[in-house]
Design an enzyme around this catalytic site. Structure first.
Site, short mmCIF file in Angstrom:
data_model
loop_
_atom_site.label_atom_id
_atom_site.label_comp_id
_atom_site.label_asym_id
_atom_site.label_seq_id
_atom_site.Cartn_x
_atom_site.Cartn_y
_atom_site.Cartn_z
N ASP A 11 0.85 -1.19 0.00
CA ASP A 11 0.00 0.00 0.00
C ASP A 11 0.88 1.24 0.00
O ASP A 11 1.65 1.47 0.93
CB ASP A 11 -0.87 -0.01 1.27
CG ASP A 11 -1.85 1.16 1.29
OD1 ASP A 11 -2.94 1.04 0.70
OD2 ASP A 11 -1.52 2.21 1.89
N TYR A 26 2.97 9.74 -0.11
CA TYR A 26 4.07 9.16 0.67
C TYR A 26 5.45 9.40 0.03
O TYR A 26 6.46 9.11 0.65
CB TYR A 26 3.86 7.65 0.88
CG TYR A 26 2.54 7.25 1.51
CD1 TYR A 26 1.71 8.19 2.13
CD2 TYR A 26 2.10 5.93 1.48
CE1 TYR A 26 0.49 7.81 2.68
CE2 TYR A 26 0.88 5.56 2.04
CZ TYR A 26 0.08 6.51 2.63
OH TYR A 26 -1.12 6.13 3.17
N LYS A 58 -2.71 5.97 -4.33
CA LYS A 58 -3.84 6.86 -4.02
C LYS A 58 -3.67 8.24 -4.64
O LYS A 58 -2.55 8.74 -4.76
CB LYS A 58 -3.98 7.02 -2.49
CG LYS A 58 -3.91 5.73 -1.72
CD LYS A 58 -4.19 5.89 -0.23
CE LYS A 58 -3.85 4.62 0.53
NZ LYS A 58 -2.44 4.49 0.90
N HIS A 115 -7.81 9.47 -1.79
CA HIS A 115 -7.19 9.39 -0.46
C HIS A 115 -8.11 9.94 0.65
O HIS A 115 -8.22 9.35 1.72
CB HIS A 115 -5.86 10.15 -0.49
CG HIS A 115 -4.85 9.65 0.48
ND1 HIS A 115 -3.50 9.57 0.18
CD2 HIS A 115 -4.96 9.21 1.76
CE1 HIS A 115 -2.85 9.10 1.24
NE2 HIS A 115 -3.71 8.88 2.21
P1 NAD Z 1 0.38 1.22 11.96
O1 NAD Z 1 -0.77 1.00 12.87
O2 NAD Z 1 0.73 0.20 10.94
O3 NAD Z 1 1.58 1.53 12.92
C1 NAD Z 1 2.88 1.66 12.47
C2 NAD Z 1 3.77 1.85 13.70
O4 NAD Z 1 3.68 0.71 14.54
C3 NAD Z 1 5.19 1.99 13.26
O5 NAD Z 1 5.66 3.22 13.72
C4 NAD Z 1 5.95 0.84 13.91
O6 NAD Z 1 7.02 1.34 14.62
C5 NAD Z 1 4.97 0.22 14.86
N1 NAD Z 1 4.97 -1.25 14.71
C6 NAD Z 1 4.84 -1.95 13.56
N2 NAD Z 1 4.84 -3.28 13.82
C7 NAD Z 1 4.97 -3.43 15.15
C8 NAD Z 1 5.02 -4.53 16.01
N3 NAD Z 1 4.93 -5.80 15.56
N4 NAD Z 1 5.15 -4.32 17.34
C9 NAD Z 1 5.22 -3.07 17.82
N5 NAD Z 1 5.16 -1.97 17.07
C10 NAD Z 1 5.04 -2.14 15.73
O7 NAD Z 1 0.15 2.66 11.28
P2 NAD Z 1 0.23 3.26 9.82
O8 NAD Z 1 1.56 3.03 9.21
O9 NAD Z 1 -0.23 4.64 9.93
O10 NAD Z 1 -0.88 2.44 9.01
C11 NAD Z 1 -0.58 1.34 8.15
C12 NAD Z 1 -0.64 1.75 6.71
O11 NAD Z 1 -1.93 2.27 6.39
C13 NAD Z 1 0.29 2.93 6.34
O12 NAD Z 1 1.63 2.57 6.31
C14 NAD Z 1 -0.31 3.35 5.04
O13 NAD Z 1 0.07 2.46 4.01
C15 NAD Z 1 -1.80 3.26 5.36
N6 NAD Z 1 -2.38 4.54 5.86
C16 NAD Z 1 -3.39 5.11 5.15
C17 NAD Z 1 -3.97 6.30 5.56
C18 NAD Z 1 -5.08 6.90 4.77
O14 NAD Z 1 -5.49 8.04 5.03
N7 NAD Z 1 -5.62 6.20 3.79
C19 NAD Z 1 -3.53 6.93 6.73
C20 NAD Z 1 -2.49 6.33 7.45
C21 NAD Z 1 -1.96 5.13 7.02
#
Ligand code: NAD
Length: 275
Positions: free
Chosen positions: A47, A52, A77, A108
């Site tokens: 994704d 990004y 997106k 988005h």
């Molecule tokens: P997430 O909930 O995936 O959290 C990521 C954070 O969690 C990282 O900083 C990492 O350090 C930590 N982490 C990852 N694996 C872990 C584990 N096993 N144990 C402990 N900590 C851990 O948050 P995100 O990245 O914001 O969301 C996932 C994806 O969703 C994004 O990377 C992106 O691709 C998408 N996204 C989309 C939107 C949107 O508006 N459409 C907004 C935010 C994110």
């Protein structure tokens, strides 16, 4: 599509791997190594987004993997400032990715004050008809935004990608989407590390029972709830860990314990306040 990762079916008939790799905030060239590590770990669903600034790196990691394109499921997106030039912005994304098509292209955010998301959606419908985006969908859409699309356009979005984690489960939107054959993608599935979700005793206790980490338990909860997830990490260890969630199952009681963590805790923007 990917060994161990279940597929869900989109309303186009295509399969989408229920677990993928998220790339938000892994900017530019920094994304290539973690994406390559994710591919090596078995992830085939990635994704990304124009926002990004890592589409080039994602595309390079895919190309250098040597794995056939059709084994991947790639989402990007349309950024908010491009809603009035969606077709051009889409071509730019494709070019940065170095791909002929994406599997899924999303609006988005709705940005309702700008009142462009309906015309942007009509542009996405054309992109979909061209075959360059196999499926199209939305992100951060509320029920009212979806209802407008239903009334004024012809294609039902394949997915709605929304903030969703145990403290913010968005039941109304989820139920509405499922009733309309729209899959839910949960962004911030681990709570973005912004609140101590993974230290919550209810979760760490369940993790201990299963000899898994809290992160794995929360991702497993999403899978059993029917959400599509793509956790982000730049740690090689966590990238592997987050993929290793298909050898255990939460009981109905454990799912209910995590369900009970709902506290209406939104971490990101409210879709009507982000224009
Ligand atoms: P997430 O909930 O995936 O959290 C990521 C954070 O969690 C990282 O900083 C990492 O350090 C930590 N982490 C990852 N694996 C872990 C584990 N096993 N144990 C402990 N900590 C851990 O948050 P995100 O990245 O914001 O969301 C996932 C994806 O969703 C994004 O990377 C992106 O691709 C998408 N996204 C989309 C939107 C949107 O508006 N459409 C907004 C935010 C994110």
């Amino acid at each position: 599509m990917t060994a161990g990762v279940p597929n869900l079916e989109l309303n186009t008939g295509a399969d989408i791997p229920q677990l993928g790799f998220g790339t938000y905030k892994i900017v530019g060239g920094d994304a290539k190594t973690p994406v390559a590590e994710a591919i090596a770990a078995g992830y085939r669903h990635i994704d990304t987004a124009a926002l990004y600034q890592n589409e080039e790196s994602v595309g390079q990691a895919i190309a250098e993997s040597g794995i056939p394109r059709e084994e991947f499921f790639i989402t990007t997106k349309l950024w908010n400032t491009d809603q009035d030039r969606a077709e051009a912005a889409f071509e730019e994304s494709l070019q940065r990715l170095g791909l002929d098509y994406v599997d899924l292209y999303l609006i988005h955010w709705p940005c309702p004050e700008r009142n462009l998301y309906v015309s942007a959606w009509k542009a996405l419908e054309k992109i979909n008809e061209s075959g360059k985006a196999k499926a199209i969908g939305v992100s951060n859409f509320l029920i009212e935004h979806l209802e407008r699309l239903f009334a004024e356009t012809s294609i039902v979005p394949a997915v709605n990608q929304i903030e969703l984690h145990p403290a913010f489960q968005q039941k109304d939107i989820t139920d509405f989407c499922h009733a309309n054959d729209i899959q839910i993608e949960a962004w911030g599935p681990l709570g973005q590390g912004k609140y101590p979700l993974l230290e919550t005793p209810a979760i760490t206790d369940i993790a201990q029972q299963h000899q898994k980490t809290a992160g794995q338990v929360v991702l497993r909860w999403h899978i059993q709830r029917g959400n599509i997830v793509f956790p982000k990490s730049t740690s090689a260890e966590r990238i592997v860990q987050n993929f290793d969630i298909f050898d255990f199952e939460l009981s109905a009681e454990e799912v209910a314990v995590i369900d009970a963590l709902e506290s209406n805790k939104r971490l990101g923007h409210h879709p009507n306040e982000w224009n």
